[in-house]
Design an enzyme around this catalytic site. Structure first.
Site, PDB file in Angstrom:
ATOM      1  N   HIS A 198      -3.018   9.483   9.181  1.00  0.00           N
ATOM      2  CA  HIS A 198      -4.334   8.987   8.756  1.00  0.00           C
ATOM      3  C   HIS A 198      -4.266   7.468   8.521  1.00  0.00           C
ATOM      4  O   HIS A 198      -4.355   6.997   7.385  1.00  0.00           O
ATOM      5  CB  HIS A 198      -4.735   9.723   7.485  1.00  0.00           C
ATOM      6  CG  HIS A 198      -6.190   9.689   7.167  1.00  0.00           C
ATOM      7  ND1 HIS A 198      -6.973   8.571   7.313  1.00  0.00           N
ATOM      8  CD2 HIS A 198      -7.007  10.662   6.696  1.00  0.00           C
ATOM      9  CE1 HIS A 198      -8.206   8.848   6.936  1.00  0.00           C
ATOM     10  NE2 HIS A 198      -8.255  10.116   6.564  1.00  0.00           N
ATOM     11  N   GLU A 318      -6.475   7.358  13.928  1.00  0.00           N
ATOM     12  CA  GLU A 318      -5.594   8.396  13.403  1.00  0.00           C
ATOM     13  C   GLU A 318      -5.082   9.326  14.508  1.00  0.00           C
ATOM     14  O   GLU A 318      -5.736  10.301  14.853  1.00  0.00           O
ATOM     15  CB  GLU A 318      -6.328   9.219  12.350  1.00  0.00           C
ATOM     16  CG  GLU A 318      -7.085   8.388  11.328  1.00  0.00           C
ATOM     17  CD  GLU A 318      -8.031   9.236  10.483  1.00  0.00           C
ATOM     18  OE1 GLU A 318      -7.722  10.423  10.263  1.00  0.00           O
ATOM     19  OE2 GLU A 318      -9.074   8.710  10.064  1.00  0.00           O
TER      20      GLU A 318
END
Length: 343
Positions: A198, A318
């Site tokens: 992330h 991500e």
């Protein structure tokens, strides 16, 4: 012994050996930092093995970290590079992960620091003394972190009772940062999982950002009722809340990890600002890319997102495997990685 005024001083380094990366553990045993001889640095919080800082040689920060991020282990870190495993988001319909929190437990679990290693493209024995400067510039330092089923707390273990081993590696060199993981099934029954890195990239002005490399790719638009769409033949721009899951390659083969079984890496995702390339993100065996920015209203609703206008200075790119489920039979392993390069 009689002292000598002209006695030789202690050596500060081994003769002929280039300066080496410095790795330190914080006094409170909460984080590990590495600094290259040329000044590039990375810091990894043991809570979640979350990368919280990545700086170039001049000290310029490349990752966005919320000013209200919790670094004490009380919740997942808002910013940096949190690690998502074994589920992306939540999935109440999937029995194996129905009870797990948002984005799973890896980002809220304490990892063990397994050690560091270094490598270089030149060595003093083959390059000669005149190459010592270049030798230092080519150094790479790798930090390894581990999490296993046995290391989970009792409540999490009850929610996800599988025997697994997760090795997470952070590789720093002068021009890039690579984060990669290997997940293995050490138990006697199969399990399914999803993984994602992330990554919060720091930008100067989100309104001047263009994202290339996703042209004509299919994506799920989570802001528009999870509809499946196709990216037009042009760069992605951010003009409001954005939450898209792009498919950039075919799904990995179960138990993949060797070069013959891994997905072929697609074209890297390139982030430009005011027409200049600032980041290039390459995926290895990770078939999805999430593009996320909360914009105004969502940022206001997140207590750990500060400053509230910080969405102007961040962009999440991500890489992950989240379009379906990776099934690992007993003894199988899955690995994937991202490499972020700076201009």
């Amino acid at each position: 012994m009689v002292g000598r005024s002209n006695r030789p001083s202690a050596l500060s380094a081994t003769p002929g050996l280039a300066p080496q990366p410095q790795v330190t553990i914080s006094p409170d045993n909460a984080s590990v930092s590495a600094v290259l001889p040329t000044g590039e640095s990375v810091t990894v919080l043991l809570h979640g093995a979350t990368v919280t800082s990545w700086c170039d040689a001049a000290g310029n920060e490349k990752l966005w970290l919320s000013e209200a991020a919790k670094l004490d282990g009380s919740k997942a870190v808002r910013g940096g590079i949190p690690l998502v495993f074994p589920v992306f988001g939540t999935d109440k319909s999937h029995a194996a992960v129905a009870g797990l929190p948002q984005h799973g437990f890896a980002r809220t679990s304490r990892f063990e620091f397994l050690g560091k290693s270094t490598s270089e493209s030149l060595t003093p024995s083959t390059a000669g003394p005149s190459s010592s400067k270049n030798n230092a510039a080519d150094l790479t330092v790798k930090l390894d972190f581990g999490l296993s089923g046995a290391g989970l707390d009792a409540e999490t273990r009850k929610l996800w009772p599988y025997d697994f081993n997760l090795i997470y590696s952070v590789n720093l060199n002068r021009e890039s940062l690579t984060t990669g993981l290997v997940v293995s099934n050490d138990g006697d029954k199969p399990f399914e999982c999803q993984v994602l890195m992330h990554t919060y990239l720091r930008v100067q002005d989100i309104t001047k950002v263009e994202i290339k490399g996703l042209e004509n790719k299919s994506y799920v638009d989570k802001v528009d009722g999870a509809k499946t769409k196709t990216q037009p033949d042009g760069p992605v721009t951010i003009t409001g809340e954005t939450d898209r899951v792009y498919t950039t390659a075919s799904a990995p083969t179960a138990g993949s990890g060797s070069s013959s079984e891994s997905t072929s890496p697609g074209a890297p995702v390139t982030v430009l600002e005011a027409g200049k390339t600032v980041f290039t993100v390459a995926q290895d065996n990770l078939p999805n890319v999430v593009v996320w920015n909360p914009w105004t209203d969502k940022a206001k609703g997140m207590s750990d997102f500060e400053p509230k206008d910080g969405f102007r200075n961040m962009l999440c790119i991500e890489p992950g495997s989240v379009g379906g489920w990776q099934t690992l039979e007993p003894g199988e392993a899955y690995e994937g990685a991202q490499t972020i390069s700076c201009s």
